[in-house]
Design an enzyme around this catalytic site. Structure first.
Site, mmCIF file in Angstrom:
data_model
loop_
_atom_site.group_PDB
_atom_site.id
_atom_site.type_symbol
_atom_site.label_atom_id
_atom_site.label_comp_id
_atom_site.label_asym_id
_atom_site.label_seq_id
_atom_site.Cartn_x
_atom_site.Cartn_y
_atom_site.Cartn_z
ATOM 1 N N ASN A 1 0.878 -1.171 0.000
ATOM 2 C CA ASN A 1 0.000 0.000 0.000
ATOM 3 C C ASN A 1 0.911 1.215 0.000
ATOM 4 O O ASN A 1 1.532 1.540 1.006
ATOM 5 C CB ASN A 1 -0.924 0.010 1.224
ATOM 6 N N TYR B 1 -7.683 -3.968 -2.221
ATOM 7 C CA TYR B 1 -7.585 -2.934 -1.192
ATOM 8 C C TYR B 1 -8.923 -2.877 -0.465
ATOM 9 O O TYR B 1 -9.881 -2.270 -0.929
ATOM 10 C CB TYR B 1 -7.235 -1.591 -1.839
ATOM 11 N N ASP C 1 -3.831 -4.958 0.909
ATOM 12 C CA ASP C 1 -4.116 -4.334 2.193
ATOM 13 C C ASP C 1 -5.520 -4.766 2.583
ATOM 14 O O ASP C 1 -6.507 -4.245 2.085
ATOM 15 C CB ASP C 1 -4.015 -2.809 2.054
ATOM 16 N N ASN D 1 -6.717 -4.467 5.616
ATOM 17 C CA ASN D 1 -7.186 -3.562 6.670
ATOM 18 C C ASN D 1 -7.779 -4.301 7.859
ATOM 19 O O ASN D 1 -8.624 -3.761 8.580
ATOM 20 C CB ASN D 1 -8.179 -2.542 6.111
ATOM 21 N N ASP E 1 2.636 4.659 5.242
ATOM 22 C CA ASP E 1 2.456 4.095 6.584
ATOM 23 C C ASP E 1 2.468 2.569 6.547
ATOM 24 O O ASP E 1 2.516 1.922 7.594
ATOM 25 C CB ASP E 1 1.175 4.625 7.254
ATOM 26 N N HIS E 2 2.442 1.989 5.355
ATOM 27 C CA HIS E 2 2.583 0.547 5.168
ATOM 28 C C HIS E 2 3.970 0.243 4.610
ATOM 29 O O HIS E 2 4.594 1.096 3.966
ATOM 30 C CB HIS E 2 1.556 0.024 4.164
#
Length: 260
Positions: free
Chosen positions: A7, A105, A147, A149, A250-251
């Site tokens: 990501n 995603y 991702d 999540n 941030d990933h």
């Protein structure tokens, strides 16, 4: 064959570190999420210069977006609308050996883990449910990356008790992801090579001034495979150092190597 999922949180803004990663890690296939660019504006030439001449895109202005970039031949791309609102959250391809590669995603789900007061949370659960229906009908060897999540295991977050009511680690999300996993006996390749309770974070919030001080990470990024493909996996790597690169996402990237 080395397959990476990342990501990137805007491919154009972070193109410099993507290029650096490709030069250093040299994956055969790179799956990106949250590219945040329409297809016409995707920086294709930068990837072609590095040998990634097969580029499969599903972009969207400012939000979401997924892409698959490859040094090996790909065919039969598809784009599923698991969000049911035309958001660009999936792209899939078939490799020359017949293996499917699906890049997804999953929606973050907002801040409140209650679909009655937070529509985004309901959309996330419905998204995973649609994926589960798709997964149950699969009839070919498949790799599923992206991702998600969701951090499903207690050891997938920095503090299980503190995050039980925080979106990404709530029991209802974990149950939904487990149903997806069970629908086709998917092998979680990260945990295959690093069994729980080993630390295996892939995401750290931007809110922390120094993410290394308290290490409040979560494992939101995953790479799964049907059992036939998982048997060919030889290694799995989380590139944690990338979180310290210039203008980082941030990933961080994750990579599985297969003997395919």
């Amino acid at each position: 064959m080395k397959i990476v999922s990342w990501n990137i949180n805007s491919v154009r803004f972070r193109l410099e570190i993507v290029e650096r990663f490709l030069r250093e890690a040299a994956p055969d296939i790179l799956c990106l999420q949250e590219t945040k660019v329409i297809d016409q504006d995707f920086p294709q030439e930068a990837f072609r210069r590095l040998g990634y001449k097969t580029i499969i895109l599903h972009g969207q202005k400012m939000h979401h977006g997924v892409a698959i970039l490859s040094r090996v031949p790909l065919a039969e791309d598809d784009r599923f609308d698991w969000q049911a609102n035309r958001e660009a959250r999936h792209v899939g391809v078939k490799l020359a050996n017949g293996v499917r590669l699906e890049n997804v995603y999953v929606p973050a789900g907002g801040d409140v883990p209650d679909r009655e007061v937070n529509a985004k949370f309901g959309q996330k659960l419905d998204f995973v449910e649609r994926m589960t229906a798709w997964s149950a009908s699969l009839d070919c060897p498949t790799i599923l990356v992206g991702d998600f999540n969701i951090a499903p295991l207690e050891s997938d977050v920095w503090n299980h008790k503190q995050l039980l009511n925080v979106v990404s680690h709530t029991p209802i999300e974990v149950d939904a992801l487990n149903r997806l996993k069970d629908s086709n006996s998917w092998v979680d390749l990260g945990r295959h090579f690093y069994p729980a309770p080993a630390r295996l974070h892939t995401w750290w919030s931007y809110r922390s001034p120094d993410w290394t001080v308290n290490d409040r990470g979560r494992r939101l990024d995953h790479m799964w495979a049907t059992a036939d493909v998982a048997a060919a996996a030889t290694s799995h790597t989380v590139f944690e150092a990338c979180r310290n690169w210039l203008k980082p996402s941030d990933h961080v990237p994750i990579m599985t190597e297969f003997d395919l």
